[in-house]
Design a protein around this motif. Structure first.
Motif, PDB file in Angstrom:
ATOM      1  N   HIS A 135       0.849  -1.193   0.000  1.00 42.12           N
ATOM      2  CA  HIS A 135       0.000   0.000   0.000  1.00 42.12           C
ATOM      3  C   HIS A 135       0.882   1.239   0.000  1.00 42.12           C
ATOM      4  CE1 HIS A 135      -3.280   2.729   0.904  1.00 42.12           C
ATOM      5  NE2 HIS A 135      -2.670   3.128   1.999  1.00 42.12           N
ATOM      6  N   THR A 164      -3.439   0.521  -4.263  1.00 37.33           N
ATOM      7  CA  THR A 164      -2.021   0.525  -4.651  1.00 37.33           C
ATOM      8  C   THR A 164      -1.755   1.480  -5.815  1.00 37.33           C
ATOM      9  OG1 THR A 164      -2.432  -1.420  -6.061  1.00 37.33           O
ATOM     10  CG2 THR A 164      -1.582  -1.815  -3.843  1.00 37.33           C
ATOM     11  N   GLY A 169       2.925   2.606  -4.343  1.00 33.20           N
ATOM     12  CA  GLY A 169       2.086   1.428  -4.209  1.00 33.20           C
ATOM     13  C   GLY A 169       2.489   0.331  -5.176  1.00 33.20           C
ATOM     14  N   HIS A 171       0.762  -3.527  -6.190  1.00 33.06           N
ATOM     15  CA  HIS A 171      -0.273  -4.512  -5.887  1.00 33.06           C
ATOM     16  C   HIS A 171       0.308  -5.901  -5.629  1.00 33.06           C
ATOM     17  CE1 HIS A 171      -4.292  -6.240  -5.797  1.00 33.06           C
ATOM     18  NE2 HIS A 171      -3.864  -7.190  -6.611  1.00 33.06           N
ATOM     19  N   LEU A 174       1.770  -5.949  -2.244  1.00 34.72           N
ATOM     20  CA  LEU A 174       0.735  -5.935  -1.216  1.00 34.72           C
ATOM     21  C   LEU A 174       0.179  -7.332  -0.980  1.00 34.72           C
ATOM     22  CD1 LEU A 174      -1.269  -4.206   0.596  1.00 34.72           C
ATOM     23  CD2 LEU A 174      -2.811  -4.326  -1.367  1.00 34.72           C
TER      24      LEU A 174
END
Length: 219
Positions: A135, A164, A169, A171, A174
């Motif tokens: 994030h 994100t 960010g 993804h 994450l």
């Protein structure tokens, strides 16, 4: 046992947490209070409970999670701790705060830095620092094994995950953080996220449409 008091602050509806126990020592996590009324709400609770603020920490440093850093630090004379990788994110908040309407935001630099595996001790409670980027690049979470809880910031939500698309960010990172750091915790662990209602590790492993183990092919 630890007690968890939550507050919903600022237009982003961010969850601020105060954790304390019978010793009356407490930790303030992600103070999002953005005006005098919200500052007073936080202070009134702390003063009414006769708590002694020992630590001030941020899971990450997006503007909605750091708005009250200066207030808490100045009021209770306590150091601010963040992950070192998150320092540029904290500095950037000062630049873009006015564009979100926070014209009176006061930047507060970190006093010290957190690392994965650090143990934060408050009263008779301890919280392990977990490094969970994705994030934001230096996002951390705070896990209490004895109390079966996780203060997770904006990583894992009730049937959702953190966005994100903001600078820094990622993804894939994450989802990897969720699978490798959070979903390895016991199913009964209660998750207190940075926005929205509480959930549990087990519930999200089974039902979360973005990262449930039944729905995701893990490399």
């Amino acid at each position: 046992m630890v007690r968890v008091q939550s507050f919903v602050f600022n237009p982003f509806q961010e969850n601020t947490f105060v954790l304390y126990d019978e010793t009356k020592e407490c930790i303030v996590i992600d103070p999002g209070c953005s005006d005098e009324q919200e500052n007073l709400e936080l202070k009134t609770f702390i003063d009414h409970q006769k708590l002694k603020v020992k630590l001030l920490v941020n899971t990450h440093c997006h503007i909605d999670h750091v708005l009250g850093n200066r207030f808490v630090r100045d009021t209770y004379k306590v150091n601010l701790l963040i992950h070192r990788v998150e320092e540029p994110v904290l500095k950037a908040a000062e630049v873009y705060a006015p564009s979100y309407g926070f014209h009176h935001y006061q930047h507060q630099a970190a006093d010290a830095f957190l690392e994965e595996g650090d143990m934060l001790v408050v009263g008779n409670q301890s919280f392990e620092v977990l490094f969970v980027p994705g994030h934001s690049p230096g996002h951390v979470a705070f896990y209490s094994e004895n109390n079966r809880l996780l203060i997770g910031g904006d990583v894992l939500f009730y049937n959702s995950v953190g966005r994100t698309d903001l600078p820094g960010g990622n993804h894939h990172l994450l989802i990897n953080s969720i699978h490798s750091k959070l979903f390895t915790l016991p199913d009964y662990v209660k998750v207190y996220p940075g926005h929205g209602p509480e959930t549990t590790i087990g519930f999200e492993k089974k039902t979360n449409p973005f990262c449930a183990l039944d729905n995701i092919n893990i490399d």
